[in-house]
Design an enzyme around this catalytic site. Structure first.
Site, PDB file in Angstrom:
ATOM      1  N   SER A  31       1.144  -0.987  -0.117  1.00  0.00           N
ATOM      2  CA  SER A  31       0.040  -0.159  -0.176  1.00  0.00           C
ATOM      3  C   SER A  31       0.710   1.587   0.321  1.00  0.00           C
ATOM      4  CB  SER A  31      -0.664  -0.482   1.504  1.00  0.00           C
ATOM      5  OG  SER A  31      -0.507  -0.247   2.485  1.00  0.00           O
ATOM      6  N   ASN A  32       1.823   0.879   0.840  1.00  0.00           N
ATOM      7  CA  ASN A  32       2.952   2.684   0.348  1.00  0.00           C
ATOM      8  C   ASN A  32       3.248   2.498  -0.974  1.00  0.00           C
ATOM      9  OD1 ASN A  32       3.578   3.601   3.005  1.00  0.00           O
ATOM     10  ND2 ASN A  32       3.578   1.910   4.599  1.00  0.00           N
ATOM     11  N   ARG A  81      22.946 -15.593   3.083  1.00  0.00           N
ATOM     12  CA  ARG A  81      21.303 -13.791   3.321  1.00  0.00           C
ATOM     13  C   ARG A  81      22.714 -12.191   1.897  1.00  0.00           C
ATOM     14  NH1 ARG A  81      18.478 -11.188   6.537  1.00  0.00           N
ATOM     15  NH2 ARG A  81      18.051 -12.561   8.605  1.00  0.00           N
ATOM     16  N   HIS A 130       8.529   2.782   8.672  1.00  0.00           N
ATOM     17  CA  HIS A 130       8.528   1.749   9.898  1.00  0.00           C
ATOM     18  C   HIS A 130       7.444   3.158  10.420  1.00  0.00           C
ATOM     19  CE1 HIS A 130       9.317  -0.626  13.286  1.00  0.00           C
ATOM     20  NE2 HIS A 130       9.182   0.024  14.323  1.00  0.00           N
ATOM     21  N   ASP A 173      15.524  -0.491  11.781  1.00  0.00           N
ATOM     22  CA  ASP A 173      15.095   0.793  12.290  1.00  0.00           C
ATOM     23  C   ASP A 173      15.351   2.030  12.903  1.00  0.00           C
ATOM     24  OD1 ASP A 173      12.563  -1.034  10.761  1.00  0.00           O
ATOM     25  OD2 ASP A 173      12.117  -1.992  12.935  1.00  0.00           O
ATOM     26  N   GLU A 179       1.571   6.824   6.607  1.00  0.00           N
ATOM     27  CA  GLU A 179       2.765   6.679   6.416  1.00  0.00           C
ATOM     28  C   GLU A 179       2.097   6.905   4.953  1.00  0.00           C
ATOM     29  OE1 GLU A 179       3.727   2.260   6.607  1.00  0.00           O
ATOM     30  OE2 GLU A 179       2.841   2.526   9.437  1.00  0.00           O
TER      31      GLU A 179
END
Ligand code: GRF
Length: 223
Positions: A14-15, A66, A110, A146, A175
């Site tokens: 949605s962002n 990673r 965040h 964060d 947001e």
């Protein structure tokens, strides 16, 4: 000059949609070069396709380490000509393998007023803690979760009868306002990082609109 942007998503996106909408209406001067997800079922990929944006899916489970996953992301982003990266609900920690090539050019959103409630389920953390002011933060990404320097924060009220979902919806609405605004400030070349402080040139120091954000939102992001 238009911001050559790559967006990384893991979920609903949605962002991403808020960013796409602002680009389409012409208030965010960004050229979204590619949207990459680490899950094949990320709705964000669908939103990007709908908007005619190139997409890629890189499954982290396909990579032994990673760093290998991060290297593949960097390859795809570079190939697409990406200069800035926006994490939009991207649920992976990035290693120096990713952050070094894009040093100082990765931002995240965040759903809490950092440094409070970092980590997973921030909306639930805030609801359960009984905070009276909840909110969200756009920040630069560093190697800690964060943690990087803060560009903009928005505060929203939290009520005793809120739960994760009701508070989360109130936060998400903000947001969708602050993320495109922060990216537009970056596109305008107004954002400078000085240690932990972020300086946004030319912003007001007082609230004028209905939204509690610092810096205050500028038109049309304040509507
Ligand atoms: C948002 O709450 C964002 O702050 C967090 O993950 C959620 C992603 O939502 N990082 P969406 O995928 O943008 O709808």
């Amino acid at each position: 000059m238009s911001l050559a942007l790559g967006v990384l998503v893991s979920g609903s996106g949605s962002n991403l949609q808020a960013i796409l909408d602002r680009v389409r209406e012409g208030s965010l001067d960004a050229d979204i070069r590619v949207v990459i997800a680490n899950r094949a079922d990320a709705l964000g990929l669908e939103r990007a396709r709908e908007a005619g944006i190139p997409t890629a899916c890189v499954l982290h489970a396909d990579f032994p380490r990673r760093e290998d996953f991060d290297r593949e992301l960097v390859r795809l982003l570079r190939q697409a000509g990406v200069e800035w990266v926006a994490l939009a609900g991207f649920m992976r920690i990035l290693t120096p393998e990713f952050l070094t090539p894009f040093a100082g050019r990765v931002v995240n959103i965040h759903p809490a007023l950092l440094p409070a409630c970092a980590g997973l389920h921030a909306q639930r953390q805030q609801a359960e803690h009984g905070v009276r002011l909840a909110g969200c933060t756009v920040h630069f990404v560093d190697e800690q979760m964060d943690h990087g320097p803060i560009v903009i924060q928005a505060a929203v009220p939290a009520f005793a009868d809120d739960d994760e979902a009701s508070l989360g919806a109130r936060i998400l609405d903000m947001e969708h306002r602050i993320y495109p605004q922060a990216l537009q400030w970056i596109a305008e070349g107004r954002v400078r990082v000085n240690g932990r402080q972020v300086v946004v040139n030319g912003v007001a120091r007082t609230f004028t609109g209905p939204h509690w954000t610092n810096p205050p939102l500028e038109p049309p992001f304040d509507r």
